[in-house]
Scaffold this motif. Structure first.
Motif, PDB file in Angstrom:
ATOM      1  N   VAL A  35       0.836  -1.203   0.000  1.00  0.00           N
ATOM      2  CA  VAL A  35       0.000   0.000   0.000  1.00  0.00           C
ATOM      3  C   VAL A  35       0.867   1.247   0.000  1.00  0.00           C
ATOM      4  N   TRP A  36       1.948   1.224   0.759  1.00  0.00           N
ATOM      5  CA  TRP A  36       2.862   2.376   0.803  1.00  0.00           C
ATOM      6  C   TRP A  36       3.474   2.648  -0.570  1.00  0.00           C
ATOM      7  N   SER A  40       2.789   5.843  -3.052  1.00  0.00           N
ATOM      8  CA  SER A  40       3.928   6.610  -3.577  1.00  0.00           C
ATOM      9  C   SER A  40       3.806   6.783  -5.083  1.00  0.00           C
ATOM     10  N   SER A  41       3.339   5.737  -5.772  1.00  0.00           N
ATOM     11  CA  SER A  41       3.170   5.848  -7.227  1.00  0.00           C
ATOM     12  C   SER A  41       2.086   6.860  -7.579  1.00  0.00           C
ATOM     13  N   TYR A 230       6.741  -2.357  -7.415  1.00  0.00           N
ATOM     14  CA  TYR A 230       7.151  -2.755  -6.066  1.00  0.00           C
ATOM     15  C   TYR A 230       5.934  -3.154  -5.235  1.00  0.00           C
ATOM     16  N   ALA A 231       4.846  -2.416  -5.378  1.00  0.00           N
ATOM     17  CA  ALA A 231       3.627  -2.739  -4.636  1.00  0.00           C
ATOM     18  C   ALA A 231       3.105  -4.114  -5.019  1.00  0.00           C
ATOM     19  N   ILE A 232       3.055  -4.383  -6.318  1.00  0.00           N
ATOM     20  CA  ILE A 232       2.592  -5.691  -6.782  1.00  0.00           C
ATOM     21  C   ILE A 232       3.512  -6.792  -6.272  1.00  0.00           C
ATOM     22  N   TRP A 235       2.737  -7.571  -2.637  1.00  0.00           N
ATOM     23  CA  TRP A 235       1.477  -8.311  -2.504  1.00  0.00           C
ATOM     24  C   TRP A 235       1.642  -9.765  -2.942  1.00  0.00           C
ATOM     25  N   LEU A 236       2.464 -10.016  -3.948  1.00  0.00           N
ATOM     26  CA  LEU A 236       2.734 -11.393  -4.365  1.00  0.00           C
ATOM     27  C   LEU A 236       3.494 -12.147  -3.277  1.00  0.00           C
ATOM     28  N   PHE A 237       4.400 -11.465  -2.583  1.00  0.00           N
ATOM     29  CA  PHE A 237       5.092 -12.090  -1.456  1.00  0.00           C
ATOM     30  C   PHE A 237       4.080 -12.510  -0.389  1.00  0.00           C
ATOM     31  N   GLY A 238       3.094 -11.667  -0.141  1.00  0.00           N
ATOM     32  CA  GLY A 238       2.068 -12.014   0.837  1.00  0.00           C
ATOM     33  C   GLY A 238       1.267 -13.242   0.413  1.00  0.00           C
ATOM     34  N   VAL A 239       0.917 -13.316  -0.870  1.00  0.00           N
ATOM     35  CA  VAL A 239       0.190 -14.487  -1.377  1.00  0.00           C
ATOM     36  C   VAL A 239       1.051 -15.736  -1.256  1.00  0.00           C
TER      37      VAL A 239
END
Length: 286
Positions: A35-36, A40-41, A230-232, A235-239
Motif C-alpha cells: 500500500v505504501w 507513492s506511485s 514494487y507494490a505488486i 502483494w505477491l510475497f504475501g500471497v
C-alpha cells in the motif's frame, strides 16, 4: 525406539500458533508495504500533474487553430491568449458548485484579432447572475487552463436568455455571429512563484471567485511505474506466504496412519503369479 508424537488434529492446536502468528505478521507487513508503494506511485502522478498545471504558459494560438479539433494531449495545460473582450456575448453556466454553494460561471469570449475567431474564457464564479460584475471591455491578455467543450447531454430549457446548462461549443456556435475555437479557457489566478504571476491581471476577475480547472492534464504512463511494480511484488510475497503456511498446516495435520495405509496397500498387493518353467522337449535320437 522413541514413541512417535501424534500430530495435531485441529488448525487451532497450540502447536500451530507459531505458524499462524508468523504468517499474520508477514502478510500484514507485505500488504502495508505494498500500500505504501502504491500510494507513492499515485503521489508521483499527482506531483507531475501539479507541475504541468503550473508550467510556463504557452501561446493559445500555437496549440490550436480556428478550425482544429481539440488537442487532447494539451488538456489542462496553461495557455495565454491576447485579444479583445466581447462583452456583449457574455454568458453564464448554471449549476456550478463552489464548496457547498451552487452558482454560475461568468463566461466572456475573447476575440483573437490575428485569426478573427473567439475563445470563451471562464472569468470566475458568482452566486447570482444579477450580482455578477459587468463584463470587461477592451484589449486583454488572459492566462488560463485549456479545456475541451462540454459534451454532457443536458437540454437547455431557456433558449431566450444567456444562461446555459453547460459550456458546449457546438451549441454556442449557432448562437453567435463569430467563429469559435473548439476549446475554452478557465482563467487562472495570479499566484506567486508561477509564470502566470507576471502576466497582466485579468480585469474580468474582479468580484468573481477563482474557478479550478475542471479537467487536469494526464501524467505520463510511466510515472510512478516503479513504485507500482514494487507494490505488486510485495502483494505477491504475501500471497506466497499464505501458500507456504497452507502447505505447512496441511502436512502437519495429515495423520501418519494415512501414510501407513498407503504403504500397507502397497504391501498387500498380490504379486502376479510366476510362470512355471516349461520343460524343454528334446527329440530322442532314433
Amino acid at each position: 525406539m522413541a514413541a512417535q508424537t501424534s500430530p495435531p488434529r485441529s488448525i487451532f492446536s497450540p502447536r500451530l500458533w507459531g505458524a499462524h502468528a508468523l504468517v499474520i505478521v508477514f502478510v500484514t507487513g507485505a500488504v502495508m508495504l505494498g500500500v505504501w508503494q502504491y500510494e507513492s506511485s499515485q503521489q508521483d502522478k499527482q506531483d507531475q500533474v501539479a507541475q504541468l498545471v503550473h508550467a510556463k504558459p504557452k501561446s493559445f494560438t500555437d496549440l490550436i487553430g480556428p478550425n482544429d479539433s481539440f488537442p487532447w494531449e494539451q488538456i489542462g495545460r496553461p495557455v495565454t491568449v491576447s485579444g479583445i473582450w466581447m462583452s456583449s456575448e457574455t454568458i453564464f453556466i448554471d449549476g456550478m458548485e463552489r464548496g457547498s454553494e451552487v452558482g454560475y460561471w461568468a463566461v466572456t469570449p475573447v476575440l483573437v484579432e490575428d485569426t478573427g475567431s473567439a475563445v470563451y474564457v471562464v472569468r470566475g464564479w458568482t452566486p447570482e447572475v444579477a450580482s455578477a460584475p459587468p463584463a470587461p471591455r477592451g484589449h486583454v491578455t488572459v492566462t488560463g487552463w485549456l479545456q475541451p467543450s462540454d459534451w454532457a447531454d443536458v437540454a437547455d430549457d431557456r433558449k431566450s436568455d444567456n444562461v446555459f446548462p453547460q459550456l458546449d461549443i457546438a451549441d454556442l456556435i449557432s448562437r453567435t455571429s463569430y467563429d469559435l475555437y473548439s476549446a475554452y479557457m478557465v482563467r487562472s489566478p495570479v499566484e506567486d512563484n508561477w509564470p502566470a504571476s507576471s502576466m497582466p491581471v485579468n480585469d474580468g476577475a474582479t468580484d468573481v471567485a477563482d474557478v479550478p480547472a475542471p479537467q487536469l492534464p494526464e501524467p505520463e504512463a510511466t510515472t510512478g511505474l516503479r513504485n507500482l511494480l514494487y507494490a505488486i511484488e510485495w502483494w505477491l510475497f504475501g500471497v506466497f506466504a499464505i501458500y507456504v503456511w497452507w502447505r505447512y498446516v496441511r502436512d502437519t495435520l495429515r495423520r501418519p496412519d494415512d501414510e501407513d495405509d498407503e504403504g500397507d496397500e502397497g504391501d498387500d498387493a498380490t504379486p502376479p503369479p510366476e510362470k512355471a518353467p516349461q520343460e524343454s522337449h528334446v527329440p530322442s535320437e532314433a
